[in-house]
Write a protein that holds these residues in place. Structure first.
Motif, PDB file in Angstrom:
ATOM      1  N   ALA A 214       1.109  -1.378   0.101  1.00  0.00           N
ATOM      2  CA  ALA A 214       0.468   0.185   0.118  1.00  0.00           C
ATOM      3  C   ALA A 214       0.615   1.354   0.707  1.00  0.00           C
ATOM      4  CB  ALA A 214      -0.679   0.041   1.578  1.00  0.00           C
ATOM      5  N   TYR A 215       1.572   1.341   0.693  1.00  0.00           N
ATOM      6  CA  TYR A 215       3.147   2.185   0.950  1.00  0.00           C
ATOM      7  C   TYR A 215       3.752   2.909  -0.601  1.00  0.00           C
ATOM      8  CZ  TYR A 215       6.693   5.391   2.320  1.00  0.00           C
ATOM      9  OH  TYR A 215       8.076   6.156   2.008  1.00  0.00           O
ATOM     10  N   TYR A 216       4.205   1.668  -1.348  1.00  0.00           N
ATOM     11  CA  TYR A 216       4.229   1.377  -2.569  1.00  0.00           C
ATOM     12  C   TYR A 216       3.355   2.038  -3.567  1.00  0.00           C
ATOM     13  CZ  TYR A 216       6.522  -0.332  -7.173  1.00  0.00           C
ATOM     14  OH  TYR A 216       7.030   0.169  -8.406  1.00  0.00           O
ATOM     15  N   LEU A 217       2.303   1.727  -3.576  1.00  0.00           N
ATOM     16  CA  LEU A 217       1.142   1.540  -4.265  1.00  0.00           C
ATOM     17  C   LEU A 217       0.462   3.537  -3.986  1.00  0.00           C
ATOM     18  CD1 LEU A 217      -1.260  -0.866  -4.130  1.00  0.00           C
ATOM     19  CD2 LEU A 217      -0.171  -0.079  -6.114  1.00  0.00           C
ATOM     20  N   ALA A 218       0.817   3.814  -3.212  1.00  0.00           N
ATOM     21  CA  ALA A 218       0.206   5.191  -2.738  1.00  0.00           C
ATOM     22  C   ALA A 218       1.743   5.839  -2.864  1.00  0.00           C
ATOM     23  CB  ALA A 218       0.121   5.480  -1.599  1.00  0.00           C
ATOM     24  N   GLY A 219       2.930   5.941  -3.535  1.00  0.00           N
ATOM     25  CA  GLY A 219       3.712   7.159  -3.368  1.00  0.00           C
ATOM     26  C   GLY A 219       3.749   6.770  -5.337  1.00  0.00           C
ATOM     27  N   LEU A 220       2.886   6.228  -5.921  1.00  0.00           N
ATOM     28  CA  LEU A 220       3.148   6.179  -7.605  1.00  0.00           C
ATOM     29  C   LEU A 220       2.221   7.576  -8.185  1.00  0.00           C
ATOM     30  CD1 LEU A 220       2.397   2.100  -8.016  1.00  0.00           C
ATOM     31  CD2 LEU A 220       5.160   3.940  -8.570  1.00  0.00           C
ATOM     32  N   GLU A 222      -0.570   8.780 -10.201  1.00  0.00           N
ATOM     33  CA  GLU A 222      -2.176   7.994  -9.566  1.00  0.00           C
ATOM     34  C   GLU A 222      -2.549   7.026 -10.908  1.00  0.00           C
ATOM     35  OE1 GLU A 222      -7.014   9.851  -9.842  1.00  0.00           O
ATOM     36  OE2 GLU A 222      -5.356  10.958  -9.571  1.00  0.00           O
ATOM     37  N   ASN A 223      -1.761   7.769 -12.177  1.00  0.00           N
ATOM     38  CA  ASN A 223      -2.463   6.874 -12.907  1.00  0.00           C
ATOM     39  C   ASN A 223      -1.579   4.941 -13.166  1.00  0.00           C
ATOM     40  OD1 ASN A 223      -0.147   7.417 -13.810  1.00  0.00           O
ATOM     41  ND2 ASN A 223      -0.189   7.481 -15.722  1.00  0.00           N
ATOM     42  N   ARG A 224      -0.620   5.208 -12.922  1.00  0.00           N
ATOM     43  CA  ARG A 224       0.444   3.806 -12.502  1.00  0.00           C
ATOM     44  C   ARG A 224      -0.593   2.583 -11.249  1.00  0.00           C
ATOM     45  NH1 ARG A 224       6.361   4.445 -12.169  1.00  0.00           N
ATOM     46  NH2 ARG A 224       6.347   2.206 -12.329  1.00  0.00           N
ATOM     47  N   ALA A 225      -0.511   3.759 -10.638  1.00  0.00           N
ATOM     48  CA  ALA A 225      -0.934   3.198  -9.050  1.00  0.00           C
ATOM     49  C   ALA A 225      -2.442   2.705  -9.073  1.00  0.00           C
ATOM     50  CB  ALA A 225      -1.490   4.136  -8.040  1.00  0.00           C
ATOM     51  N   ASN A 226      -3.520   3.084  -9.955  1.00  0.00           N
ATOM     52  CA  ASN A 226      -4.656   3.128 -10.036  1.00  0.00           C
ATOM     53  C   ASN A 226      -4.571   1.809 -11.096  1.00  0.00           C
ATOM     54  OD1 ASN A 226      -5.981   4.680  -9.328  1.00  0.00           O
ATOM     55  ND2 ASN A 226      -6.572   6.120 -11.167  1.00  0.00           N
ATOM     56  N   LEU A 227      -3.268   1.270 -12.052  1.00  0.00           N
ATOM     57  CA  LEU A 227      -3.392  -0.312 -13.148  1.00  0.00           C
ATOM     58  C   LEU A 227      -2.807  -0.857 -11.741  1.00  0.00           C
ATOM     59  CD1 LEU A 227      -2.729  -1.343 -15.758  1.00  0.00           C
ATOM     60  CD2 LEU A 227      -1.192  -0.283 -15.620  1.00  0.00           C
ATOM     61  N   VAL A 232      -4.550  -5.666  -7.281  1.00  0.00           N
ATOM     62  CA  VAL A 232      -4.879  -5.773  -5.977  1.00  0.00           C
ATOM     63  C   VAL A 232      -6.542  -6.463  -6.185  1.00  0.00           C
ATOM     64  CG1 VAL A 232      -5.364  -5.118  -3.523  1.00  0.00           C
ATOM     65  CG2 VAL A 232      -3.419  -4.618  -5.604  1.00  0.00           C
ATOM     66  N   LEU A 233      -7.371  -5.750  -7.639  1.00  0.00           N
ATOM     67  CA  LEU A 233      -8.566  -6.050  -7.293  1.00  0.00           C
ATOM     68  C   LEU A 233      -9.235  -7.314  -7.538  1.00  0.00           C
ATOM     69  CD1 LEU A 233     -10.022  -2.586  -7.066  1.00  0.00           C
ATOM     70  CD2 LEU A 233     -10.593  -3.924  -5.251  1.00  0.00           C
ATOM     71  N   LEU A 234      -7.786  -7.829  -9.130  1.00  0.00           N
ATOM     72  CA  LEU A 234      -7.907  -9.281  -9.341  1.00  0.00           C
ATOM     73  C   LEU A 234      -8.616 -10.608  -8.866  1.00  0.00           C
ATOM     74  CD1 LEU A 234      -8.271  -9.743 -12.217  1.00  0.00           C
ATOM     75  CD2 LEU A 234      -5.404 -10.618 -11.935  1.00  0.00           C
ATOM     76  N   PRO A 235      -8.619 -10.712  -7.109  1.00  0.00           N
ATOM     77  CA  PRO A 235      -8.875 -11.799  -6.357  1.00  0.00           C
ATOM     78  C   PRO A 235     -10.638 -11.931  -6.470  1.00  0.00           C
ATOM     79  CG  PRO A 235      -6.484 -10.918  -5.686  1.00  0.00           C
ATOM     80  CD  PRO A 235      -7.097  -9.816  -6.598  1.00  0.00           C
ATOM     81  N   PHE A 236     -10.876 -10.370  -6.437  1.00  0.00           N
ATOM     82  CA  PHE A 236     -12.143 -10.108  -6.187  1.00  0.00           C
ATOM     83  C   PHE A 236     -12.782 -11.025  -7.154  1.00  0.00           C
ATOM     84  CE2 PHE A 236     -11.363  -6.488  -3.352  1.00  0.00           C
ATOM     85  CZ  PHE A 236     -11.669  -7.976  -2.136  1.00  0.00           C
ATOM     86  N   TRP A 237     -12.524 -10.567  -8.164  1.00  0.00           N
ATOM     87  CA  TRP A 237     -12.526 -11.190  -9.098  1.00  0.00           C
ATOM     88  C   TRP A 237     -13.472 -13.152 -10.170  1.00  0.00           C
ATOM     89  CZ3 TRP A 237     -10.294  -6.444 -12.901  1.00  0.00           C
ATOM     90  CH2 TRP A 237     -11.060  -5.370 -11.922  1.00  0.00           C
TER      91      TRP A 237
END
Length: 410
Positions: A214-220, A222-227, A232-237
């Motif tokens: 989460a710390y790594y994603l927060a520092g990226l 916005e477009n790369r973080a969303n990608l 991360v959300l893939l397991p929900f699908w």
């Protein structure tokens, strides 16, 4: 002028009432849904854990006669005759097996006693039943001459009882000594302790793995973080059953992990990883990890990075600056993620059932066993009610020391 003002005030009040009514009508479907899918099942579970009229409906005359019994010797002849007559009637309508099941829950080993006795009493003719009912009952099995058996029957005949809660806490009620610890089987408290320990371990692993990500994603940007957040959300699908089955393929004796370790020479023989507590922890950590990452990412994304840069520019070292400035600001997300992961893991059923085996099962698996196989819904309801109470107590402790108002999901 005053009448005009009164008219305007009335119109404004009427308009507010209409808005409230409109808002309430929009909320009604949600309230009905919550009532039917959440409140009603919990209320039914709590009710069923203390309400058990099965024995009282099967042998009402016997229970009436037992009310005047002193409980020290075997019941008198009228009581035995009443039970023989009711057992004879139950045998005719094929309900003696139900009575045997209920008696066996009250006193282990009574199932075969009731069934064999029902067959012998069922052969009697009506005139023989009236004359020889009590004698036939006592001759059928020696257990009918034991006062403790009739004490158990009288207690099982209570419509409202807390016996299932005693069983769920590994306790029993002795006629002479009162409530005491069960000597024959003590499994449920150990399962509760095991469930809480495994849930705590899963929560810690999720925090250790989720916080850096989460710390790594927060520092990226916005477009790369969303990608990357899509991954991360893939397991929900993906189906929960598919994800759990994948871990079976990875952890089994001839699975991917053992084959790889054998191939590179790290181990000389396969390691037993499947159907253990280790397999349950690993699989559930993988499944519940997004519930830790998402709250952490939402909170970290809103933290101004200039705070940490200002501390570093003033001479603070990176680790102390992170521990004193950045980490406390992420506690709302960390606490929310920990609470989510812990509560969900405590009540998980599918994954421990598939990969945990006997060693990796949790209390939810025992609850499901009593509902599906032993057909002891009352004990399952008592176990579920205690689990619910345990979660509420843990939430209260969390609110007392941390504060539920500090929980933030974004």
């Amino acid at each position: 002028m005053s009448s005009l003002t009164t008219l305007e005030a009335g119109q404004a009040a009427s308009a507010r009432s209409k808005k409230r009514l409109t808002a309430f009508l929009f909320v009604v479907p949600l309230l009905v849904f919550i009532l039917l899918t959440f409140v009603a099942p919990i209320a039914s579970m709590l009710w069923r854990s203390v309400h058990h009229p099965a024995v009282a409906e099967l042998i009402p005359l016997t229970l009436t006669e037992l009310q005047r019994w002193d409980g020290k010797t075997i019941p008198d002849a009228p009581t035995l005759d009443a039970f023989a007559q009711e057992l004879h009637g139950l045998n005719k309508v094929r309900l003696s097996g139900k009575l045997a099941e209920e008696f066996n829950r009250a006193l282990a080993g009574m199932s075969s006693v009731v069934k064999s006795t029902a067959r012998k009493v069922g052969r009697l003719k009506p005139e023989e039943l009236q004359a020889q009912g009590a004698q036939t009952l006592l001759k059928a099995h020696g257990n009918w001459s034991k006062p403790e058996v009739w004490n158990a029957i009288r207690r099982a005949g209570q419509v409202y009882t807390y016996d299932y809660y005693l069983t769920a806490l590994d306790l029993e009620l002795d006629p002479e000594n009162g409530i005491q610890v069960r000597e024959d089987t003590q499994i449920y408290l150990q399962l509760y302790s095991k469930t809480l320990n495994m849930a705590l371990v899963i929560t810690i692993f999720c925090a250790l793995l989720g916080y850096p990500l989460a710390y790594y994603l927060a520092g990226l940007p916005e477009n790369r973080a969303n990608l990357l957040l899509v991954l991360v959300l893939l397991p929900f699908w993906t189906s929960l059953l598919v994800r759990t089955t994948a871990w079976i393929a990875l952890l089994q004796t001839n699975g991917v992990i053992n084959s790889f370790l054998l191939g590179i020479g790290v181990i000389g023989q396969p390691i037993e990883m499947l159907y253990t507590s280790f397999a349950t922890v690993v699989a559930m950590t993988h499944i519940l990890l997004p519930f830790m990452i998402l709250p952490l990412y939402s909170v970290m994304r809103g933290i101004d990075p200039s705070y940490l840069r200002a501390a570093l520019s003033l001479g603070a070292r990176p680790i102390p600056a992170f521990a004193r400035i950045y980490f406390p600001m992420t506690l709302p997300g960390l606490s929310a993620g920990a609470l989510l992961v812990f509560i969900i893991s405590v009540g998980y059923y599918i994954t421990p059932a598939l990969v945990g085996g006997t060693d990796g099962q949790m209390i939810s698996n025992i609850i499901a066993f009593h509902m599906q196989r032993s057909n002891n819904w009352e004990l399952a309801a008592a176990l579920g009610s205690l689990l619910l109470g345990l979660i509420l107590v843990l939430y209260w402790v969390y609110d007392r020391f941390v504060g539920a108002s500090n929980i933030k999901l974004g």
